[in-house]
Enzyme design. Structure first.
Site, PDB file in Angstrom:
ATOM      1  N   VAL A 195       0.865  -1.316  -0.001  1.00  0.00           N
ATOM      2  CA  VAL A 195      -0.058  -0.045   0.003  1.00  0.00           C
ATOM      3  C   VAL A 195       1.075   1.312   0.035  1.00  0.00           C
ATOM      4  O   VAL A 195       0.431   2.379   0.392  1.00  0.00           O
ATOM      5  CB  VAL A 195      -1.014   0.119   1.294  1.00  0.00           C
ATOM      6  CG1 VAL A 195      -1.831  -1.118   1.230  1.00  0.00           C
ATOM      7  CG2 VAL A 195      -0.071  -0.100   2.409  1.00  0.00           C
ATOM      8  N   LYS A 196       1.980   1.079  -0.288  1.00  0.00           N
ATOM      9  CA  LYS A 196       3.043   2.439  -0.189  1.00  0.00           C
ATOM     10  C   LYS A 196       2.812   3.130  -1.464  1.00  0.00           C
ATOM     11  O   LYS A 196       2.318   2.543  -2.345  1.00  0.00           O
ATOM     12  CB  LYS A 196       4.526   1.780   0.130  1.00  0.00           C
ATOM     13  CG  LYS A 196       4.688   1.490   1.441  1.00  0.00           C
ATOM     14  CD  LYS A 196       4.351   2.271   2.513  1.00  0.00           C
ATOM     15  CE  LYS A 196       4.469   2.201   4.030  1.00  0.00           C
ATOM     16  NZ  LYS A 196       4.103   0.801   4.579  1.00  0.00           N
ATOM     17  N   THR A 197       3.211   4.343  -1.563  1.00  0.00           N
ATOM     18  CA  THR A 197       3.276   5.196  -2.762  1.00  0.00           C
ATOM     19  C   THR A 197       3.784   4.458  -4.031  1.00  0.00           C
ATOM     20  O   THR A 197       3.270   4.570  -4.937  1.00  0.00           O
ATOM     21  CB  THR A 197       4.286   6.532  -2.651  1.00  0.00           C
ATOM     22  OG1 THR A 197       3.861   7.108  -1.272  1.00  0.00           O
ATOM     23  CG2 THR A 197       4.076   7.340  -3.749  1.00  0.00           C
TER      24      THR A 197
END
Length: 403
Positions: A195-197
């Site tokens: 779910v990171k950038t």
């Protein structure tokens, strides 16, 4: 990195998730290419991903070493600096437990430190109060994408002979005084989790200021083997090697590296639109009584999440329920790690800011390529909640209590 998420009950509403990774045609093509190449383990693509991280982060004399998670990057950092039983590491309680777990698995102990009220990053003044002869390192955490006061922490560390591990899981692409996070400081760890950038599905990276650490990290991440990495970077295996240290198995394979390369090709766009969405949230929520925003215009920040602060846990609970009924998911970043059973006996300083913040923070949906209608839906739902609170008299009572 898993987080406390609240999902909507009403399935008739189109859900708005907290996270939605962008997995477009570029990613699918990259995966197909990696699979077709037939080399699935750590290989040439893994090295290319590291090289592109170096380029993006404007590293000069430093080099990224990719891992299978940020947690493992943090664990390699703890191992690299020689943490052992009897050592202490000063760390914020207000962060995800991955950093704490990476440290305590070496046998070292966590000393919980408070955060600054404006940024919710570790407070350098409180750090210095907690240093003892047993202190060996500081865990500095960047929150939301906002950089911690690393220069101040480095001055403290230099005075006391300490190391600093920077957990920059939230801050890939952020700048501090014009410098890319990771291009300065001591040891920096990044996350490329689901779910990171940018994502490699699971993955991370570690960067140190000492170029000689790269060989040690190559050995640590691949079972202590001395000469495996160079061969694998050529999509080959080395059958004549030595094992020179205790190592682990936490390298990044070719398929996740290919995904990371595709994501890096879009990183500037990801950051720019997420900055725009944060500014849109700020414009829509700034005038609401009881809602506290972070003091930034998002320039130079690569936002991972968007967080507001409300008055207290009771108000937050009502707001969560209100948004949930309208199909809007929320999260809580973070709980106080000092309240977890495993860390109940850990030494700690005054944690009054942490105690307050853990009952106030609420994470709103933020992901790349959101549309204006979605942001407006979230903003209007929050404004509607406070309109309802005002009409019911709850808000006026809360204002009086907190005045």
């Amino acid at each position: 990195m898993p987080d406390a998420l609240i999902q909507p009950d009403d399935t008739s509403l189109a859900p708005v998730p907290v996270y939605r990774p962008h997995l477009g045609v570029e990613v699918h093509q990259a995966v197909d290419g990696a699979l077709d190449a037939g080399w699935l383990g750590m290989g040439r693509l893994s090295q290319q991903f590291e090289d592109e991280i170096d380029r993006f982060l404007e590293l000069d004399g430093r080099h990224a070493v990719a891992t299978n998670s940020c947690t493992e990057a943090l664990a390699l950092a703890a191992n690299l600096i020689g943490l052992q039983p009897g050592d202490e590491v000063i760390a914020p309680s207000f962060t995800y437990v991955a950093g704490h777990q990476a440290i305590t698995r070496t046998g070292a102990s966590i000393v919980f430190c408070d955060v600054e009220p404006d940024t919710l990053c570790i407070d350098p003044a409180q750090v210095e109060k907690l240093i003892t002869p047993a202190t060996k390192a500081i865990l500095a955490v960047d929150y939301l994408g906002l950089p911690c006061k690393l220069d101040e922490l480095m001055e403290i560390a230099d005075r006391h002979g300490l190391r600093i591990i920077e957990d920059a899981a939230h801050a890939f692409g952020s700048r501090s005084d014009g410098r890319m996070i990771g291009s300065f400081g001591d040891i920096t760890c990044f996350s490329f989790g689901p779910v990171k950038t940018i994502t490699t599905l699971e993955g991370g990276a570690i960067i140190t200021r000492d170029p000689t650490d790269v060989q040690a990290l190559h050995e640590l991440r691949m079972l202590g083997i001395d000469s495996d990495t160079d061969a694998r970077y050529r999509n080959q295996r080395n059958w004549d090697f030595d094992v020179v240290r205790q190592g682990f198995r936490c390298h990044l394979g070719s398929v996740p590296a290919a995904i990371g390369l595709a994501q890096l090709g879009l990183i500037h766009e990801f950051i720019a639109n997420r900055q725009d969405y944060c500014r849109a949230y700020d414009r829509g929520l700034r005038d609401l009584p009881g809602v506290r925003l972070f003091d930034t215009d998002w320039t130079g920040v690569a936002p991972y999440i968007y967080v507001i602060r409300v008055r207290d846990d009771e108000e937050r609970g009502r707001l969560i329920a209100h948004l949930k009924e309208r199909g809007i998911s929320t999260g809580i970043h973070f709980l106080g790690a000092h309240n977890f059973t495993f860390y109940a006996d850990s030494r700690r300083g005054d944690l009054s800011v942490t105690e307050q913040a853990t009952g106030q923070v609420l994470t709103l949906p933020l992901h790349s390529y959101m549309d204006e209608a979605t942001i407006d839906r979230v903003v209007q739902a929050i404004r509607g909640f406070y309109d309802d609170e005002t009409r019911s008299g709850v808000l006026a009572e809360a204002v009086a209590v907190h005045a």
